[in-house]
Design an enzyme around this catalytic site. Structure first.
Site, PDB file in Angstrom:
ATOM      1  N   CYS A  98      55.377  43.085  65.442  1.00  0.00           N
ATOM      2  CA  CYS A  98      54.476  41.998  65.204  1.00  0.00           C
ATOM      3  C   CYS A  98      53.988  41.610  66.583  1.00  0.00           C
ATOM      4  CB  CYS A  98      55.203  40.787  64.612  1.00  0.00           C
ATOM      5  SG  CYS A  98      56.036  41.137  63.054  1.00  0.00           S
ATOM      6  N   ARG A 107      49.614  45.594  66.778  1.00  0.00           N
ATOM      7  CA  ARG A 107      51.058  45.544  66.538  1.00  0.00           C
ATOM      8  C   ARG A 107      51.394  45.211  65.079  1.00  0.00           C
ATOM      9  NH1 ARG A 107      53.982  45.293  71.089  1.00  0.00           N
ATOM     10  NH2 ARG A 107      55.692  44.348  69.966  1.00  0.00           N
ATOM     11  N   TRP A 140      53.604  42.442  60.871  1.00  0.00           N
ATOM     12  CA  TRP A 140      53.749  43.728  60.193  1.00  0.00           C
ATOM     13  C   TRP A 140      55.046  43.598  59.411  1.00  0.00           C
ATOM     14  CZ3 TRP A 140      57.272  47.909  60.311  1.00  0.00           C
ATOM     15  CH2 TRP A 140      56.812  49.102  59.748  1.00  0.00           C
ATOM     16  N   ASN A 157      59.307  38.568  66.578  1.00  0.00           N
ATOM     17  CA  ASN A 157      59.044  40.008  66.482  1.00  0.00           C
ATOM     18  C   ASN A 157      60.400  40.693  66.586  1.00  0.00           C
ATOM     19  OD1 ASN A 157      57.822  42.377  68.953  1.00  0.00           O
ATOM     20  ND2 ASN A 157      58.222  42.685  66.804  1.00  0.00           N
ATOM     21  N   GLY A 158      60.722  41.537  65.608  1.00  0.00           N
ATOM     22  CA  GLY A 158      62.016  42.216  65.643  1.00  0.00           C
ATOM     23  C   GLY A 158      62.691  42.111  64.292  1.00  0.00           C
ATOM     24  N   GLU A 164      49.959  67.611  64.960  1.00  0.00           N
ATOM     25  CA  GLU A 164      49.269  66.408  65.424  1.00  0.00           C
ATOM     26  C   GLU A 164      47.944  66.228  64.664  1.00  0.00           C
ATOM     27  OE1 GLU A 164      50.009  63.849  66.878  1.00  0.00           O
ATOM     28  OE2 GLU A 164      48.152  62.999  67.634  1.00  0.00           O
ATOM     29  N   LYS A 210      47.026  62.991  62.341  1.00  0.00           N
ATOM     30  CA  LYS A 210      45.818  62.175  62.522  1.00  0.00           C
ATOM     31  C   LYS A 210      45.098  62.009  61.187  1.00  0.00           C
ATOM     32  CE  LYS A 210      46.261  60.656  65.566  1.00  0.00           C
ATOM     33  NZ  LYS A 210      47.337  60.821  66.519  1.00  0.00           N
ATOM     34  N   GLU A 258      47.045  59.656  58.929  1.00  0.00           N
ATOM     35  CA  GLU A 258      47.067  58.266  59.395  1.00  0.00           C
ATOM     36  C   GLU A 258      45.786  57.525  59.066  1.00  0.00           C
ATOM     37  OE1 GLU A 258      49.699  57.890  63.450  1.00  0.00           O
ATOM     38  OE2 GLU A 258      47.889  59.092  63.589  1.00  0.00           O
ATOM     39  N   HIS A 297      56.200  81.881  53.336  1.00  0.00           N
ATOM     40  CA  HIS A 297      57.507  81.456  52.824  1.00  0.00           C
ATOM     41  C   HIS A 297      57.414  80.190  51.978  1.00  0.00           C
ATOM     42  CE1 HIS A 297      59.434  84.593  55.060  1.00  0.00           C
ATOM     43  NE2 HIS A 297      58.866  84.174  56.182  1.00  0.00           N
ATOM     44  N   LYS A 321      50.676  50.056  65.815  1.00  0.00           N
ATOM     45  CA  LYS A 321      50.629  50.919  66.986  1.00  0.00           C
ATOM     46  C   LYS A 321      51.972  50.999  67.698  1.00  0.00           C
ATOM     47  CE  LYS A 321      47.951  52.639  70.531  1.00  0.00           C
ATOM     48  NZ  LYS A 321      47.961  53.948  69.888  1.00  0.00           N
TER      49      LYS A 321
END
Ligand code: G6P
Length: 612
Positions: free
Chosen positions: A2, A27, A75, A100-101, A485, A489, A492, A508, A607
């Site tokens: 947050c 955040r 968040w 935050n936490g 990656e 992307k 996301e 496979h 982020k």
């Protein structure tokens, strides 16, 4: 995670706090709130579900007046996003806290406090902190003491900012496991989760340490106390990136701006680090030159995009420096009792330097011993990871605002190549291969710009993806992590389910998924595996899969029915992962724009993940 902001100023603070929240939205952005201490006494609060813009609308209708206050963008961890769960949380109508936490012992504390008659109005872990503080305040009638006593009861991670109506000239804060900095103004002082939140008011910061408690009061008085409760001086550092690093300029999204900044920031990453035909070995901090000679193993730990950079580095380090290298996601590493071979260098990779899992992995490694040294490759100077590591290398990407990481990734790759070459130099001294790669690194910014010139072509290609529900990315060797990656992307920001496979593994299992509804994206530099990759692509085509190939200009793959080929400039095969990342970034960006998603702030993500 947050974002937190706080202020004690000689002027109205509502808009300072609001601007801070907008800058911290990366955040978390599911709800936001603010509490302000009114000059005439009392505490007023406004909260809103959704982004900071929703809170802004409410504040325009009913402004909060006062010269001290705290604010938060959330968040969700405990409790769904809602106005009731939004911070600040209060105990009664006189004490407010933002957090935050994660408070890990919140259930037992909640039972204890409920037993003493405190009423809980939210599903959050934070509300226990509000009541705990209120209870301690009843004893001491001093907010600072109340906070010092309350944090002693907390297990888990926190950055906190607290205001009390009885002490309208101050706010107090504390940190452990989550970031919190103090902004130093002229006769005013501020708190925030990071410096970016406060660049509109100051460029001078105090980086609080683990366990610190701080009191900001009228006239800009800042008092810091260490985890033993003793007053302590923490130095002031000047933030050097400047404020325009966090404006979008003429770009439609931060992500697009950050993609196009890559040539410039890579040039910064390289600045002062390349010698004559080799990489300078002391660039990782004092003593690193001789340490490079002693390294026999490398353990890399990271999360998300940073983890993919670590995977590329494993191929590089083993091939070019001959040092066995392991790479692991931090959330796994931190709970494993791995075997540490002698003379292992422990490397963390992190854009933010605050990712909870990576930081915990670093501490786990340090407390279990056996490592030669720890090295943080990081984008944020002064971050926890940098401070707690023996050595560090800054990636110099500048502030990255888009949640989907782009320039932070490519500057990490450049930094990891610098590490690889420094290790090689420490073993071999000068050699031809290094001189060639140092030359290639010098040309890299120019090459990146050539790669980015494909933007228009990729935008046209993107319409083929907008209606799809799945996509498969293929690569071999260093291109496998690049494919991972690319898939990350796309997931996301466009919410298309995407997977990446080493192309040789296709037969496979994933081949069963291939049909005309499954676009297959392949990255094809002209390396020793290119012929094998071409055979894998035939296997896709034979099953009706539509192929999108990003191929180096001299690779013999031709366009045809169901095969689209986009050409990239010729590149040294070692450097290729940097170049081939670009089209995949641009592809995910344009697909997301076509789909109309929130490119810079995709749903459910944040982020900087400072919670476990
Ligand atoms: C989050 C971000 C990712 C990032 C990861 C690791 O998940 O959304 O973009 O790669 O955290 O972050 P770090 O700051 O440690 O690189």
């Amino acid at each position: 995670m947050c974002g937190i902001v706080g202020a004690v100023a000689g002027r109205q603070v509502q808009n300072i706090l609001l601007e801070g929240l907008k800058r911290l939205e990366y955040r978390g952005y599911d709800s936001a709130g603010m509490s302000i201490l009114a000059e005439e006494g009392g505490l007023s609060r406004q909260r809103a579900l959704g982004k900071v813009a929703e809170l802004d609308k409410k504040l325009q209708q009913a402004p909060l007046r006062g010269r001290a206050g705290i604010a938060h963008t959330r968040w969700a961890t405990h409790g769904r996003p809602s106005e009731e769960n939004a911070h600040p949380h209060q105990s009664g109508d006189r004490l407010a806290v933002v957090h935050n936490g994660i408070i890990e012992n919140f259930e037992s504390l909640r039972r204890e406090l409920e037993g003493q008659g405190y009423t809980f109005l939210s599903e959050t872990d934070t509300e226990v902190v509000a009541h705990l503080l209120a209870r301690e305040y009843e004893q001491s009638r001093d907010l600072l003491q109340a906070l010092q006593r309350a944090v002693a009861r907390l297990e888990g991670a926190y950055a906190l900012a607290v205001a009390h109506a009885a002490q309208p000239d101050r706010i107090v804060g504390a940190r452990k496991g989550s970031p919190l900095i103090v902004g130093v103004g002229i006769e005013e002082a501020f708190l925030a989760s990071d410096p970016l939140a406060l660049l509109q008011v100051t460029d001078r910061f105090v980086y609080l340490r683990e366990g610190d408690v701080v009191q900001l009061s009228d006239g800009g008085v800042i008092e810091v106390f260490d985890d033993a409760g003793q007053p302590i001086e923490r130095g002031i550092e000047v933030f050097e990136h400047g404020d325009n690093a966090i404006s979008r300029g003429n770009y439609r999204h931060f992500m697009l701006k950050e993609i196009h900044e890559q040539a410039a920031v890579i040039a910064k990453t390289l600045e002062g680090r390349l010698g004559d035909g080799h990489v300078m070995t002391h660039i990782f901090g004092s003593g690193s030159g001789s340490l490079m000679t002693d390294v026999r193993h490398i353990q890399i730990v990271a999360c998300g995009t940073s983890y993919h950079a670590g995977m590329v580095a494993r191929y590089w380090i083993e091939k070019l420096a001959g040092i066995p290298t392991q790479v692991e996601v931090a959330s796994e590493y931190r709970y494993r009792d791995g075997v540490v071979p002698d003379n292992t260098l422990f490397v963390t990779l992190s854009q933010s330097g605050e990712t909870a899992d990576t930081l915990a992995a670093l501490r786990h490694a340090q407390s279990h011993g056996g490592y030669l040294a720890s090295l943080a490759i990081c984008n944020v100077p002064g971050s926890s990871m940098v401070r707690e590591s023996d050595l560090s290398l800054m990636t110099h990407a500048g502030p990255e605002i888009g949640v989907a990481s782009t320039k932070a990734f490519t500057t990490q790759l450049v930094s990891l190549l610098l590490l690889t070459l420094a290790l090689r130099y420490a073993r071999n001294g000068d050699d031809e291969m290094q001189a060639r790669l140092v030359g290639a690194l010098r040309q890299l910014p120019q090459l990146i710009n050539q790669g980015l010139a494909l933007d228009g072509d990729i935008e046209r290609l993107s319409s083929a993806f907008a209606e799809k529900h799945h996509a498969l990315f293929l690569g071999r060797g260093t291109m496998f992590p690049i494919a991972l990656e690319g898939a990350l992307k796309l997931k996301e920001i466009s919410y298309i389910h995407a997977e990446a496979y080493p192309a040789g593994e296709l037969k496979h299992g994933p081949l069963a998924l291939v049909d005309s509804d499954m676009p297959v994206i392949a990255v094809a530099p002209n390396d020793e595996l290119v012929e094998k990759l071409k055979s894998n692509l035939q296997e896709v085509r034979a099953r009706g899969g539509e192929l999108f190939v990003f191929a180096e200009e001299n690779v013999a793959i031709s366009e045809g029915d169901g095969v689209h080929v986009l050409r990239l400039p010729a590149v040294d095969e070692v450097i290729a992962p940097l170049l081939f990342t670009l089209p995949l970034q641009l592809l995910s960006y344009h697909v997301a724009v076509l789909k109309g998603t929130d490119v810079d702030q995709p749903r459910n993500l944040a982020k900087s993940v400072t919670v476990e």
